[in-house]
Enzyme design. Structure first.
Site, mmCIF file in Angstrom:
data_model
loop_
_atom_site.group_PDB
_atom_site.id
_atom_site.type_symbol
_atom_site.label_atom_id
_atom_site.label_comp_id
_atom_site.label_asym_id
_atom_site.label_seq_id
_atom_site.Cartn_x
_atom_site.Cartn_y
_atom_site.Cartn_z
ATOM 1 C CE LYS A 116 -26.724 -63.820 35.711
ATOM 2 N NZ LYS A 116 -27.663 -64.757 36.291
ATOM 3 N N GLY A 165 -29.565 -70.212 33.263
ATOM 4 C CA GLY A 165 -29.531 -71.168 34.358
ATOM 5 C C GLY A 165 -28.269 -72.009 34.431
ATOM 6 C CD GLU A 200 -27.167 -64.257 44.388
ATOM 7 O OE1 GLU A 200 -27.947 -65.207 44.192
ATOM 8 O OE2 GLU A 200 -27.190 -63.215 43.721
ATOM 9 C CG HIS A 208 -38.319 -66.649 38.892
ATOM 10 N ND1 HIS A 208 -36.991 -66.620 38.524
ATOM 11 C CD2 HIS A 208 -38.939 -65.744 38.088
ATOM 12 C CE1 HIS A 208 -36.825 -65.733 37.552
ATOM 13 N NE2 HIS A 208 -37.995 -65.193 37.267
ATOM 14 N NE ARG A 291 -33.489 -61.836 27.351
ATOM 15 C CZ ARG A 291 -34.260 -62.640 28.043
ATOM 16 N NH1 ARG A 291 -35.563 -62.622 27.846
ATOM 17 N NH2 ARG A 291 -33.791 -63.449 28.961
HETATM 18 P P1 ADP Z 1 -29.700 -67.136 34.820
HETATM 19 O O1 ADP Z 1 -29.282 -65.802 34.308
HETATM 20 O O2 ADP Z 1 -28.712 -68.209 34.454
HETATM 21 O O3 ADP Z 1 -31.111 -67.487 34.461
HETATM 22 P P2 ADP Z 1 -30.509 -66.345 37.531
HETATM 23 O O4 ADP Z 1 -29.649 -65.565 38.420
HETATM 24 O O5 ADP Z 1 -31.653 -65.630 36.874
HETATM 25 O O6 ADP Z 1 -29.608 -67.061 36.415
HETATM 26 O O7 ADP Z 1 -31.102 -67.580 38.297
HETATM 27 C C1 ADP Z 1 -31.894 -68.562 37.656
HETATM 28 C C2 ADP Z 1 -32.594 -69.446 38.671
HETATM 29 O O8 ADP Z 1 -31.643 -70.046 39.571
HETATM 30 C C3 ADP Z 1 -33.578 -68.742 39.568
HETATM 31 O O9 ADP Z 1 -34.850 -68.567 38.967
HETATM 32 C C4 ADP Z 1 -33.618 -69.695 40.743
HETATM 33 O O10 ADP Z 1 -34.386 -70.834 40.400
HETATM 34 C C5 ADP Z 1 -32.178 -70.161 40.890
HETATM 35 N N1 ADP Z 1 -31.407 -69.305 41.822
HETATM 36 C C6 ADP Z 1 -30.613 -68.260 41.492
HETATM 37 N N2 ADP Z 1 -30.081 -67.658 42.590
HETATM 38 C C7 ADP Z 1 -30.532 -68.360 43.669
HETATM 39 C C8 ADP Z 1 -30.373 -68.238 45.108
HETATM 40 N N3 ADP Z 1 -29.614 -67.285 45.666
HETATM 41 N N4 ADP Z 1 -31.018 -69.137 45.889
HETATM 42 C C9 ADP Z 1 -31.810 -70.112 45.350
HETATM 43 N N5 ADP Z 1 -31.984 -70.278 44.021
HETATM 44 C C10 ADP Z 1 -31.375 -69.418 43.172
#
Ligand code: ADP
Length: 448
Positions: A116, A165, A200, A208, A291
């Site tokens: 990431k 998640g 972050e 999203h 993917r």
């Molecule tokens: P994963 O790869 O585990 O799915 P992501 O980075 O795609 O992780 O994040 C998944 C979800 O987590 C997002 O859709 C959102 O709901 C929440 N999320 C991630 N980063 C943030 C952030 N900086 N602020 C608020 N929510 C976040």
């Protein structure tokens, strides 16, 4: 073009790929574990190979078993679906060494986006807007405090190797950070074997929004607009729609072009999704999935394209069948994920399907590997179907979803079907007024 493709997956996505192959006149090979001998993907494929016992580590994740299945059957290419080996760069490398084509991007792109921190750095370099946060990994408490104070609370601590998640912790203030930082690292180590985390800014009420991109591997790429996947529980998507209810044509064109240009610049091959959080008109990159996504059918519905067919064409060295100007949005599509789970705890509910009836009619697509009498094994993901509806506009899609849910019968196990019937009665769902936190708050209110 390939004569024969092996599908290294199971369930609805394996059927999805078999269907595309059949329309293209390509033979299919299903692989399965001993627990899946009676599965629909095995019945539907032209050939099948048992690759191991029930646990996925010994079957669907077993690279030697899958490669042997290719060699025995003479399959020239592998479609990985989503999950399992779909984002495993070592697997792609191994296939290359065996002269088997991977239907997906190059190993190097999977590797970059799989970490990431590297993904975020790459995104930034490619001109994609990112969430404010630490420059890279954060490994001690003092640095965590300094970075968090700089970007401002609340903050979210995320695992570098994260996915699905998992491994995320929110801290409201410096005191909360101490606990959150320690638990996030411990959880990351337990879940991914790697304790590295980054920090972050935690966005309070974002949506999203993800952009579907597609590249030909030679420097040409397009975007296919966005999907809004804000309806989530524990960061897992529950309902997805396209186009996003709050995204304007100008915003779509702007962020879409940024994404298409970025993947063109790295000569990305095949389907990819660039995920953003969206708040107050701004997009913030969170990750890229290299993917096909579970929710790809909503994009297919509004653009009238077959993304799996395009993946196969590009992997075979042929041209993709569209250019940016050909891609025009037609109407609105919504997908709901039917999981064999008991609401409100969302505990898995495997077992025998005593009755299954799929809805039909205009604008209805049911992607599922269920059949009457099928026994859902307890070893895998609880997704048992996806109901996708398409209408001329959002109200028509919602009405069609409600009608289709009324026709759908999944008896014998608990499922998320009743949840969707309830959700459709909510004014916020009808109006599209929901953020990534809406569903969890609603579940709290309804089930406490
Ligand atoms: P994963 O790869 O585990 O799915 P992501 O980075 O795609 O992780 O994040 C998944 C979800 O987590 C997002 O859709 C959102 O709901 C929440 N999320 C991630 N980063 C943030 C952030 N900086 N602020 C608020 N929510 C976040």
């Amino acid at each position: 073009m390939f004569d024969k493709i092996l599908i290294a997956n199971r369930g609805e996505i394996a059927l999805r790929v078999i269907r595309a192959c059949r329309e293209m006149g390509i033979q299919t090979v299903a692989v399965h574990s001993t627990a899946d001998s009676d599965a629909m993907h095995v019945r539907m494929a032209d050939e099948s190979v048992c690759i191991g016992p029930a646990p996925s580590t010994d079957s669907y994740l077993s690279m030697p078993a899958i490669i042997s299945a290719c060699e025995i059957t003479g399959a020239q290419a592998i479609h990985p679906g989503y999950g399992f080996l779909s984002e495993n760069a070592n697997f792609v490398q191994m296939l290359e060494d065996h002269g088997i084509t991977f239907i997906g991007p190059r190993a190097e792109h999977i590797r970059i986006m799989g970490d990431k921190i590297t993904a975020k750095e790459t995104a930034r370099e490619l001109g994609i807007p990112v969430v404010p946060g630490s420059a890279g990994g954060v490994d001690d408490m003092a640095e965590a405090k300094r970075v968090s104070a700089e970007i401002g609370y609340p903050v979210i601590i995320k695992a570098t190797a994260g996915g699905g998640g998992r491994g995320m912790k929110v801290a409201q203030d410096e005191k909360g950070l101490e606990v959150a930082f320690r638990t996030a690292r411990a959880e990351a180590k337990a879940a991914f074997g790697n304790p590295d985390v980054y920090i972050e800014k935690y966005l309070q009420k974002p949506r999203h929004i993800e952009i579907q991109v597609f590249g030909d591997g030679k420097g040409r790429a397009v975007h296919l607009g966005e999907r809004d996947c804000s309806l989530q529980r524990r960061h897992q998507k529950v309902l997805e729609e396209a186009p996003g209810p709050v995204i304007t044509a100008e915003e779509r064109a702007r962020i879409g072009k940024i994404c298409a240009d970025a993947v063109a610049a790295i000569q990305y091959a095949g389907a990819g999704t660039i995920e953003f959080l969206y708040e107050d008109g701004e997009f913030y990159f969170i990750e890229m999935n290299t993917r096909l996504q579970v929710e790809h059918p909503v994009t297919e519905a509004i653009f009238g394209v077959d993304l799996v067919r395009q993946q196969i064409l590009v992997a075979a060295g042929e041209e993709m069948e569209f250019q940016q100007d050909d891609l025009k949005i037609n109407g609105h599509a919504i997908e709901v994920r039917i999981n064999a789970e008991k609401v409100p705890g969302f505990t898995p509910s495997p077992g025998r399907i005593s009755q299954y009836h799929a809805p039909g009619g205009l604008g209805v697509r049911m992607d599922s590997a269920l059949y009457d009498g099928y026994r859902i094994p307890p070893f895998y993901d609880s997704l048992i179907g996806k109901l996708i509806v398409h209408g001329r506009d959002r109200p028509e899609a919602l009405a069609r979803l409600s009608r289709a849910l009324g026709e759908l019968i999944v008896d014998g196990v608990d499922s998320t079907v009743p949840l969707f019937r309830e959700l459709l009665a909510e004014p916020d769902i009808q109006s599209g007024d929901y953020s990534i936190h809406w569903l969890e708050r609603w579940l709290d209110r309804h089930y406490g």
